[in-house]
Design a protein around this motif. Sequence first.
Motif, PDB file in Angstrom:
ATOM      1  N   THR A  69      -1.799  -7.656   2.169  1.00  0.00           N
ATOM      2  CA  THR A  69      -0.609  -6.841   1.907  1.00  0.00           C
ATOM      3  C   THR A  69      -0.926  -5.374   2.154  1.00  0.00           C
ATOM      4  OG1 THR A  69      -1.123  -6.477  -0.419  1.00  0.00           O
ATOM      5  CG2 THR A  69       0.165  -8.441   0.100  1.00  0.00           C
ATOM      6  N   TYR A  70       0.120  -4.599   2.388  1.00  0.00           N
ATOM      7  CA  TYR A  70      -0.074  -3.163   2.575  1.00  0.00           C
ATOM      8  C   TYR A  70      -0.571  -2.500   1.296  1.00  0.00           C
ATOM      9  CZ  TYR A  70       2.155  -3.344   7.125  1.00  0.00           C
ATOM     10  OH  TYR A  70       2.434  -3.621   8.428  1.00  0.00           O
ATOM     11  N   GLU A  71      -0.105  -2.985   0.159  1.00  0.00           N
ATOM     12  CA  GLU A  71      -0.538  -2.400  -1.117  1.00  0.00           C
ATOM     13  C   GLU A  71      -2.047  -2.522  -1.292  1.00  0.00           C
ATOM     14  OE1 GLU A  71       2.101  -4.332  -0.719  1.00  0.00           O
ATOM     15  OE2 GLU A  71       3.806  -3.246  -1.574  1.00  0.00           O
ATOM     16  N   GLU A  72      -2.599  -3.693  -0.982  1.00  0.00           N
ATOM     17  CA  GLU A  72      -4.048  -3.884  -1.075  1.00  0.00           C
ATOM     18  C   GLU A  72      -4.778  -2.973  -0.095  1.00  0.00           C
ATOM     19  OE1 GLU A  72      -5.648  -7.908  -0.976  1.00  0.00           O
ATOM     20  OE2 GLU A  72      -3.667  -8.635  -1.562  1.00  0.00           O
ATOM     21  N   SER A  73      -4.275  -2.875   1.110  1.00  0.00           N
ATOM     22  CA  SER A  73      -4.905  -2.034   2.128  1.00  0.00           C
ATOM     23  C   SER A  73      -4.902  -0.572   1.705  1.00  0.00           C
ATOM     24  CB  SER A  73      -4.174  -2.171   3.465  1.00  0.00           C
ATOM     25  OG  SER A  73      -4.204  -3.488   3.920  1.00  0.00           O
ATOM     26  N   ILE A  74      -3.789  -0.116   1.159  1.00  0.00           N
ATOM     27  CA  ILE A  74      -3.685   1.277   0.694  1.00  0.00           C
ATOM     28  C   ILE A  74      -4.653   1.522  -0.444  1.00  0.00           C
ATOM     29  CG2 ILE A  74      -2.141   2.922  -0.447  1.00  0.00           C
ATOM     30  CD1 ILE A  74       0.149   1.425   1.158  1.00  0.00           C
ATOM     31  N   THR A  75      -4.709   0.596  -1.390  1.00  0.00           N
ATOM     32  CA  THR A  75      -5.620   0.735  -2.526  1.00  0.00           C
ATOM     33  C   THR A  75      -7.070   0.810  -2.058  1.00  0.00           C
ATOM     34  OG1 THR A  75      -4.073  -0.468  -3.947  1.00  0.00           O
ATOM     35  CG2 THR A  75      -6.355  -0.303  -4.705  1.00  0.00           C
TER      36      THR A  75
END
Length: 104
Positions: A73-79
């Motif tokens: 997910t993008y959220e995981e990548s951003i984190t």
Amino acid sequence: MNITIQTVGFKESKHLVKFIYQKVERLFQHHPETIRVDITLKKGAKNNVTNEWCALYLSHPGENQYVKHHSETYEESITHCVESMEKILRRQKSIELKLRKESK
């Protein structure tokens, strides 16, 4: 706080933009000398499960830093990108402190 978000091949949602601002705000709080952060989000290969890419480019006095991660997910990548950048900045700060102590 200057944050630029670029998405390739899709339109970002309000939820995703809010999430990015919450995460990236930590970089500005812990490192006030940060000038700006550029974030690029894009999809990778269709047959790959972890194809949500995030690239984070941080501008601050001295060296500019760049990290890139991919996840499901993008959220995981951003984190992952923000955590990696924090680690890089902490390491850089400790090296600068060590050099200052040695020069005295």
